[in-house]
Design a protein around this motif. Structure first.
Motif, short mmCIF file in Angstrom:
data_model
loop_
_atom_site.label_atom_id
_atom_site.label_comp_id
_atom_site.label_asym_id
_atom_site.label_seq_id
_atom_site.Cartn_x
_atom_site.Cartn_y
_atom_site.Cartn_z
N GLY A 118 0.83 -1.19 0.00
CA GLY A 118 0.00 0.00 0.00
C GLY A 118 0.86 1.24 0.00
O GLY A 118 1.99 1.22 0.51
N GLU A 119 0.35 2.31 -0.58
CA GLU A 119 1.11 3.57 -0.66
C GLU A 119 0.16 4.75 -0.49
O GLU A 119 -0.95 4.75 -1.03
CB GLU A 119 1.83 3.66 -2.00
N VAL A 120 0.61 5.74 0.25
CA VAL A 120 -0.13 7.00 0.39
C VAL A 120 0.87 8.14 0.26
O VAL A 120 2.07 7.97 0.54
CB VAL A 120 -0.87 7.10 1.74
N GLY A 121 0.38 9.29 -0.15
CA GLY A 121 1.29 10.42 -0.27
C GLY A 121 0.59 11.67 -0.73
O GLY A 121 -0.64 11.71 -0.92
N ILE A 122 1.38 12.69 -0.93
CA ILE A 122 0.87 13.98 -1.41
C ILE A 122 1.80 14.46 -2.52
O ILE A 122 3.02 14.22 -2.48
CB ILE A 122 0.79 15.00 -0.25
N GLY A 123 1.21 15.11 -3.51
CA GLY A 123 2.01 15.55 -4.65
C GLY A 123 1.55 16.89 -5.18
O GLY A 123 0.56 17.47 -4.70
N TYR A 124 2.26 17.35 -6.19
CA TYR A 124 1.89 18.59 -6.88
C TYR A 124 1.96 18.34 -8.37
O TYR A 124 2.97 17.84 -8.90
CB TYR A 124 2.81 19.75 -6.50
N ASP A 125 0.87 18.66 -9.06
CA ASP A 125 0.77 18.47 -10.50
C ASP A 125 1.02 19.80 -11.20
O ASP A 125 0.29 20.77 -10.99
CB ASP A 125 -0.63 17.95 -10.84
N PHE A 126 2.08 19.84 -12.04
CA PHE A 126 2.42 21.05 -12.78
C PHE A 126 1.82 21.04 -14.19
O PHE A 126 2.02 21.99 -14.94
CB PHE A 126 3.94 21.18 -12.90
N GLY A 127 1.12 19.96 -14.54
CA GLY A 127 0.58 19.80 -15.89
C GLY A 127 1.01 18.46 -16.42
O GLY A 127 0.42 17.43 -16.13
N ALA A 128 2.08 18.45 -17.21
CA ALA A 128 2.64 17.18 -17.68
C ALA A 128 3.61 16.58 -16.66
O ALA A 128 3.90 15.39 -16.69
CB ALA A 128 3.35 17.37 -19.01
N PHE A 129 4.09 17.41 -15.75
CA PHE A 129 5.12 16.99 -14.79
C PHE A 129 4.54 16.99 -13.39
O PHE A 129 3.82 17.92 -13.00
CB PHE A 129 6.30 17.95 -14.89
N ARG A 130 4.82 15.93 -12.60
CA ARG A 130 4.35 15.82 -11.23
C ARG A 130 5.50 15.48 -10.29
O ARG A 130 6.46 14.80 -10.67
CB ARG A 130 3.30 14.70 -11.10
#
Length: 211
Positions: free
Chosen positions: A62-74
């Protein structure tokens, strides 16, 4: 094992019934979570301990997390957990619990980011902990008699991860994805034993919820 990812990819194939052009992809912070299976590849035992291999069961992951989407790049910061067992040492059946947990800093590139279906690749670097919760001694009855003493212990090591996946944009705020991945580890010690060339692979399905 990788055939299990077909179930995840089949979810994305539902998009063939929808228009393939999506609106401009929404940038910003997102939560990610996934479940799947993983497999810790067999690890060789040193010749002076009688050679052979450490063998493992397939495992839930299992995996959990937080990210930021710049468009094509994350980019993402994630925590993942794999619970497996030693099932054989030098061919001798055993049942010893092993937890492998990792923190990763990752980056991914979404191809066709303006479409409903988006293949992607990702790479990450992080820190992993191997925690062996039980102890066992396995004797080698070969020409050079020896014993493998596995103690209850844990150790931290650097790890690297690569991913290949397929993303389906279900809505402006929700993505569903399926992926396969591989992970390698630097050398680590459990008690007096050194483990080298350890690696793991798996498949998962998950969601990204955008804020």
């Amino acid at each position: 094992m990788f055939r299990n990812s077909l179930a995840a990819i089949s979810v994305a194939s539902l998009a063939t019934f929808l228009p393939l052009n999506a609106e401009e992809k929404k940038d910003g912070v997102y939560f990610t979570g996934s479940v799947g299976i993983s497999y810790l590849n067999h690890i060789d035992i040193a010749d002076n301990l009688g050679a052979g291999k450490f063998e493992f069961d397939s495992a839930f992951s299992g995996e959990v997390g937080i990210g930021y989407d710049f468009g094509a790049f994350r980019t993402e910061v994630t925590f993942n957990s794999h619970n497996t067992n030693f099932n054989r040492i030098q061919g001798v059946p055993v049942d010893l619990n092993v937890d492998v947990t990792s923190y990763f800093l990752s980056a991914a590139y979404d191809f066709r980011s303006d479409k409903k279906i988006q293949p992607y690749i990702g790479v990450g670097i992080g820190s992993s902990t191997f925690d062996v919760e039980d102890a066992a001694t396995v004797s080698n009855a070969g020409p050079t008699a020896s014993a493998v003493n596995l103690t209850a212990d844990d150790d931290n090591t650097t790890s690297f991860k690569g991913k290949l996946g397929l993303n389906f944009e279900a809505s402006d705020d929700l993505d569903v994805y399926g992926e396969v991945w591989g992970q390698t580890f630097s050398d680590f010690d459990i008690g007096s034993l050194e483990f080298s060339d350890a690696s793991m692979a798996g498949a998962a399905i998950g969601v990204r919820v955008k804020f």
